[in-house]
Structure formats: structure tokens, C-alpha cells
Design an enzyme around this catalytic site. Structure first.
Site, short mmCIF file in Angstrom:
data_model
loop_
_atom_site.label_atom_id
_atom_site.label_comp_id
_atom_site.label_asym_id
_atom_site.label_seq_id
_atom_site.Cartn_x
_atom_site.Cartn_y
_atom_site.Cartn_z
N ASP A 67 0.85 -1.20 0.00
CA ASP A 67 0.00 0.00 0.00
C ASP A 67 0.88 1.25 0.00
O ASP A 67 2.09 1.16 0.17
CB ASP A 67 -0.96 -0.01 1.21
CG ASP A 67 -0.31 -0.47 2.50
OD1 ASP A 67 0.93 -0.32 2.62
OD2 ASP A 67 -1.01 -0.97 3.38
N ASP A 136 -7.82 -3.03 13.76
CA ASP A 136 -9.20 -3.11 13.27
C ASP A 136 -9.40 -4.26 12.28
O ASP A 136 -10.46 -4.37 11.68
CB ASP A 136 -9.62 -1.77 12.64
CG ASP A 136 -8.77 -1.39 11.42
OD1 ASP A 136 -7.86 -2.18 11.06
OD2 ASP A 136 -9.02 -0.33 10.83
N HIS A 138 -7.55 -4.84 9.56
CA HIS A 138 -7.17 -4.60 8.16
C HIS A 138 -5.92 -5.38 7.76
O HIS A 138 -5.09 -5.71 8.60
CB HIS A 138 -7.00 -3.09 7.87
CG HIS A 138 -5.79 -2.44 8.46
ND1 HIS A 138 -5.77 -1.12 8.85
CD2 HIS A 138 -4.54 -2.89 8.72
CE1 HIS A 138 -4.58 -0.79 9.29
NE2 HIS A 138 -3.81 -1.87 9.23
N GLU A 143 -9.70 -1.66 5.07
CA GLU A 143 -10.32 -1.42 6.37
C GLU A 143 -11.62 -2.23 6.47
O GLU A 143 -12.12 -2.75 5.46
CB GLU A 143 -10.61 0.07 6.51
CG GLU A 143 -9.37 0.97 6.38
CD GLU A 143 -8.47 0.95 7.62
OE1 GLU A 143 -8.41 -0.10 8.32
OE2 GLU A 143 -7.80 1.96 7.89
#
Ligand code: PGA
Length: 260
Positions: A67, A136, A138, A143
């Protein structure tokens, strides 16, 4: 899913490095997917030590970023292209021009994302994708709520993610709100996925990803559908796994295909 529970951060790095070295010995031109974040850093340092010891070389390997932030200038130290160069490529002697990332500065971001997918395919696909996991759930910057069929695309970061990365920018206000990430399905195309997690603060999300339902609410849970995933965790990150004893038994017994 193969779940390997090791003692501590150093043992996770050692085990992850073993997997990378074994791949590069059998396939010196292997294609790696590389992650940023704190979790893989001890692994990158361990790989650097093994390069220095002459055990392995990254000279022929190629790497793709997982990313990249949108909105930072290309020379910003927190641009993932720069982080990966500093923390991984320079450490292991991977030639800088062998590392590719999505062109987040392109005027047509959708075209740049499609071009990134094409570049991965043209390289023969990713042999081994390294991953951390966000608090979370991810993977990459996919997400909660990300389509489990998603490909490389622009996405918006949660406040949990921006908060977790605030210390690198000084303040959460300076953390970019957007990024381009390989999609969940892009990650799923890697031939082998190596997910690393360390620390008690990751124990709940590791349990959700490995043993919970497959759900877009926990994008890492999509890895349960992948035929070759190795999850390497320390005792702290493993502490909420209900099958922890079974994973240890599997590890102690060795591969099922080994003759007695
Ligand atoms: P961390 O980040 O390794 O810094 O905990 C993991 C991630 O966000 O993927």
C-alpha cells in the site's frame, strides 16, 4: 491455515526469516509482497543479518508494496516507498529499482491502480506476501467493510488506523486520510501469505481473523479461504486463540505427511 506460535518477537522474526530464506534459496528471482508497519521490522533486520552471513541474497528478487499513502510528497520519509527502501531494501541489499509501488501521484488514480495490478501479474504474481494486521482487522489498508473481492484501489483510512500511525507523523492530523492499497483479492492471489502479529494488543484481532467468521468486518478473516497461509505469532498475540494447544501439537508433531 498454519498457525505457528513462537515465544517472542525475536522468535517470530526468526521463523518468518526462515520462510523467506527457504523461498529465495529455491527461487532466487522470487517476487515478494512487502508490508510496512512495526511488526515486520525485526524480520527485515533478521534477514539483513542472514544476508551479511552469506546465507541468502536478494539481488535477483523483486518486491511489490502492499500500500501507499495518498497526498504525501514523493520524498516524504513516511511514504511507504521510502519506508520500504530504508527498512527493507537497503537492509537486505534488494536493488531499489526492483521495488515497485502504486503510482499514487498519477493524475488518473484508477488507471494507476489497474496498471499496478497488471505489473504484479506481469511479474508472474507474488510468491510470498508478508502482512501485518491492523487492530481493526485490516490487511494492507483494507479497512473493515472492504469488499473481500477488492483489487488495488484508493481507500479511506479509519481513525483507528490513523491513530495507530500518528506517532510517525507527530500528530493524527498529519496522517493522510487516503491511501492506495492492494485489495483483499489481490492479496489472495499471492501463492503464499505470511501474516505476522506480535503483542497482547493484537490478540483479539488475531483470534477474530483466524478463528472467527469470514466477514468484511475483519478483512484479514478472508485469509481463511486461502490455500497457503502461515500465521506466525508470539505467545502474547496468540493468547486468545481457542485452538492454541492444537496449533502447538501440530507444530510439535511435524508435517502430517512425514513418515512415522
Ligand atoms: P503494525 O501495523 O505492524 O505497526 O502494528 C500493522 C498494520 O497496520 O498492518
Amino acid at each position: 491455515m498454519e498457525v505457528v506460535i513462537t515465544e517472542d518477537v525475536d522468535a517470530v522474526a526468526g521463523r518468518a526469516a526462515d520462510i523467506v530464506v527457504a523461498l529465495l534459496r529455491s527461487r532466487p528471482g522470487a517476487v515478494l509482497g512487502v508490508a510496512t508497519g512495526s511488526t515486520p521490522l525485526p524480520t527485515y533486520l533478521e534477514l539483513g543479518r542472514r544476508v551479511a552471513a552469506g546465507e541468502v541474497s536478494f539481488e535477483r528478487c523483486r518486491a511489490f508494496l502492499l500500500d501507499e499513502y495518498i497526498g504525501l510528497p514523493p520524498d516524504h520519509p513516511e511514504c511507504y516507498a521510502n519506508v520500504v527502501r530504508r527498512r527493507f531494501a537497503d537492509v537486505v541489499g534488494l536493488p531499489p529499482h526492483h521495488v515497485a509501488g502504486p503510482d499514487v501521484w498519477a493524475p488518473d488514480l484508477s488507471a494507476a491502480c489497474a496498471a499496478y495490478e497488471d505489473a504484479i501479474v506481469s511479474a508472474g504474481g507474488i510468491d510470498l506476501q508478508l502482512l501485518g494486521i491492523g487492530a481493526d482487522g485490516h490487511i494492507g489498508f483494507n479497512e473493515p467493510g472492504s469488499s473481500l473481492a477488492s483489487l488495488t484501489r484508493p481507500t479511506t483510512l479509519t481513525s483507528v488506523t490513523r491513530g495507530a500511525n500518528a506517532h510517525r507523523f507527530g500528530s493524527i492530523d498529519d496522517v493522510p486520510r487516503h491511501a492506495v492499497t492492494q485489495g483483499v483479492a489481490t492479496i489472495g492471489r499471492a501463492r503464499h501469505v505470511l501474516l505476522l502479529a506480535t503483542g497482547a494488543h493484537k490478540s483479539s484481532i488475531v483470534a477474530a481473523a483466524v478463528e472467527g467468521p469470514i466477514t468484511a468486518m475483519v478483512p484479514a478473516s478472508a485469509l481463511q479461504l486461502h490455500p497457503h497461509v502461515t500465521v506466525v505469532v508470539d505467545e502474547a498475540a496468540a493468547s486468545r486463540l481457542s485452538l492454541a494447544d492444537y496449533y502447538r501439537e501440530i507444530e510439535a508433531a511435524g508435517p502430517a505427511w512425514r513418515p512415522a
